[in-house]
Design an enzyme around this catalytic site. Structure first.
Site, mmCIF file in Angstrom:
data_model
loop_
_atom_site.group_PDB
_atom_site.id
_atom_site.type_symbol
_atom_site.label_atom_id
_atom_site.label_comp_id
_atom_site.label_asym_id
_atom_site.label_seq_id
_atom_site.Cartn_x
_atom_site.Cartn_y
_atom_site.Cartn_z
ATOM 1 N N CYS A 15 0.640 -1.214 -0.034
ATOM 2 C CA CYS A 15 -0.352 -0.346 0.203
ATOM 3 C C CYS A 15 0.698 0.957 -0.446
ATOM 4 C CB CYS A 15 -1.013 0.401 1.312
ATOM 5 S SG CYS A 15 -1.691 -1.338 1.503
ATOM 6 N N GLY A 41 -0.991 1.328 -4.824
ATOM 7 C CA GLY A 41 -3.037 0.392 -4.179
ATOM 8 C C GLY A 41 -3.442 0.920 -4.808
ATOM 9 N N ASN A 115 1.200 0.103 5.629
ATOM 10 C CA ASN A 115 2.120 -0.235 4.923
ATOM 11 C C ASN A 115 2.621 -1.763 5.179
ATOM 12 O OD1 ASN A 115 4.384 0.479 2.777
ATOM 13 N ND2 ASN A 115 3.248 -1.298 2.054
ATOM 14 N N CYS A 397 5.473 -13.611 -0.893
ATOM 15 C CA CYS A 397 6.285 -12.848 -0.561
ATOM 16 C C CYS A 397 4.885 -12.661 0.682
ATOM 17 C CB CYS A 397 6.403 -11.245 -0.798
ATOM 18 S SG CYS A 397 6.462 -9.964 -0.055
#
Ligand code: AMP
Length: 473
Positions: A15, A41, A115, A397
């Site tokens: 984000c 985002g 984030n 990830c």
């Protein structure tokens, strides 16, 4: 459903965050900052402001420009604000997860913009729910709010620091209270977060391209483990969490961050990407007539490749900028269609040429396959050599980049020669891990988990199980 896999589809998000303290146009500046961070985002956007007495919040699904009308921005008064762009995920699309997340508790109101991704969120969430917490979203960020509310202590900062010592994973956080703005970064510094100055105000952003848009000066990074508290007394820096090692996300340099941003100690992203291309040319040269980028992700690396190899560069694929990123379309059928409406091969440039096509990464392989095919069939290229400016992506990830499950990552289950055959290229080469490291000034300070399967932030036992489920092994 066991607690561990209950929130599985909410676990992957990257984000953009932006914040301002000390400016009468705080919400408008935040709007501009989010605009510059739109690439981080596209699912939803929100802004929370404060006039020193109360918090005001506006958020919706959609792009920044669609979410914020002038009327909506007028409903965000005050001299401080935080904003958030949320990344689209496979199954977590809903308004309740759009940030900032706001809550009221004994010490007043609080809003949070996050984030990164917490790796022990599911575990903490079940514990908090057992203790009676009622969650409003399925986002891992809400765990931080509940933890802070549950911890006993006099001051908000004391509670927050204790809460953050319990969470594990990646977080670049902006927190707004009635009278202060707090910024904090996880001890590994996984995601970027920078501090700037604008017109006497303090500004914070995931990437410096947001400072450029408003004309702010980039001061420095928020350090890993550092907490900045900005209020009427000024800016205070606390060493909130001990940082034993850094693990900046190398994929920010490869793909995610905007090329005009400076991240992780002020390194310009474009410079690193070009160097990755040069290194790729040194490692995997080929006799060819033309180097072309896959726009936009392969652009700087293709320039570097062309410079180093001496092969002419041209724009053999033209991108329609008014189509969303194909990668994030939820259905496979739409993704295939997306490649065709997004890229057009230029026959005049490609016909009869031996072409080197440069892109930053291969995820599932579906985009690359379409691209190779269109360059050969529609473009008329005689040979297509695919060059990738990162090592093979073999592992998902868990710290905030939206990657699919391990089994969907083509390089986790296929050899390079098999991938070459799948994408139908005449040759295929990836950058080596050593080559990637050589382009960075402090290579030991990075996380390479998506290329090595070696995760620098360990997962709690319960999460290991979740990871197994997640990767389908
Ligand atoms: P694929 O067809 O799945 O191999 O997708 C490869 C393309 O996706 C490349 O052009 C990359 O630039 C792009 N890409 C890589 N990682 C991401 C990500 N996390 N989000 C969106 N696009 C990505």
């Amino acid at each position: 459903m066991p607690a561990a896999d209950k929130y599985l589809f909410e676990m992957k998000e990257d984000c953009g965050v932006f914040g301002v303290y000390g400016h009468p146009e705080a919400a408008n500046l935040t709007y501009l900052g989010l605009y510059a961070l739109q690439h981080r985002g596209q699912e939803g956007a929100g802004i929370c402001s404060s006039d020193g007495k109360q918090l005001y919040i506006e958020k919706s699904m959609g792009l920044v420009a669609d979410v914020f009308t002038e009327r909506r921005l007028k409903r965000l008064p005050g001299y401080m604000a935080i904003g958030h762009n949320r990344y689209s995920t496979a199954g977590g699309s809903s308004l309740k997860n759009v940030q900032p997340l706001a809550a009221n508790f004994s010490l007043g109101s609080v809003a949070i913009a996050h984030n990164g991704n917490l790796v022990n969120a599911a575990e903490l969430r079940s514990r908090l729910e057992d203790e009676g917490a009622i969650f409003h979203s399925t986002s891992d960020s809400e765990v931080i709010v509940h933890l802070t509310a549950h911890i006993h202590g006099e001051s908000f900062r004391h509670r927050l620091i204790h809460a953050l010592r319990d969470v594990s994973g990646a977080f670049s956080l902006l927190i707004l209270r009635e009278k202060e703005l707090i910024a904090v970064r996880d001890p590994y510094g996984v995601r970027p977060l920078s501090l700037g100055r604008f017109d006497g105000a303090h500004v914070l952003a995931s990437e410096t391209c947001a400072f450029d848009l408003i004309g702010a000066e980039h001061v420095r990074d928020v350090e890993p483990g550092e907490m900045l508290i900005i209020n009427e007394r000024g800016l205070e820096s606390l060493k909130a969490i001990n940082s034993v090692r850094r693990a900046h996300c190398v994929f920010e340099f490869i793909y995610f961050a905007r090329p005009d941003s400076s991240i992780f100690g002020g390194t310009v992203v474009n410079g690193v990407r070009k160097e990755l291309g040069r290194q790729l040319a040194r490692e995997s040269s080929v006799d060819a007539d033309l180097v072309i980028p896959v726009p936009d992700s392969g652009m700087p690396a293709a320039l570097g490749y062309a410079e180093e190899s001496g092969i002419p560069f041209d724009l053999g694929l033209i991108r329609n900028h008014y189509v969303g990123r194909t990668f994030i379309e939820p259905k496979q059928s739409i993704r295939h269609f997306g490649v065709k409406i997004k890229l057009n091969p230029v026959r005049k440039i490609l016909k009869g040429k031996r072409v080197v096509v440069v892109d930053d990464s291969i995820v599932r392989g579906t985009t690359s396959k379409k691209i190779v095919k269109m360059i050969r069939e529609t473009g008329g290229a005689s040979e297509v050599h695919l060059r990738i400016s990162s090592p093979p992506t073999i592992a998902p990830c868990f710290y905030g980049i939206d990657t699919p499950t391990r089994k969907e990552l083509i390089a986790s289950t296929h050899m390079i020669e098999e991938i070459r055959r799948f994408v139908t290229a005449d040759s295929l080469a990836y950058l080596s891990l050593e080559g990637l490291r050589s382009a960075l000034s402090n290579p030991d300070d990075y996380c390479y988990a998506c290329f090595t399967n070696d995760y620098p932030i360990s997962f709690p036992g319960e999460h290991l199980q979740q990871m197994d489920l997640f990767v389908g092994v």
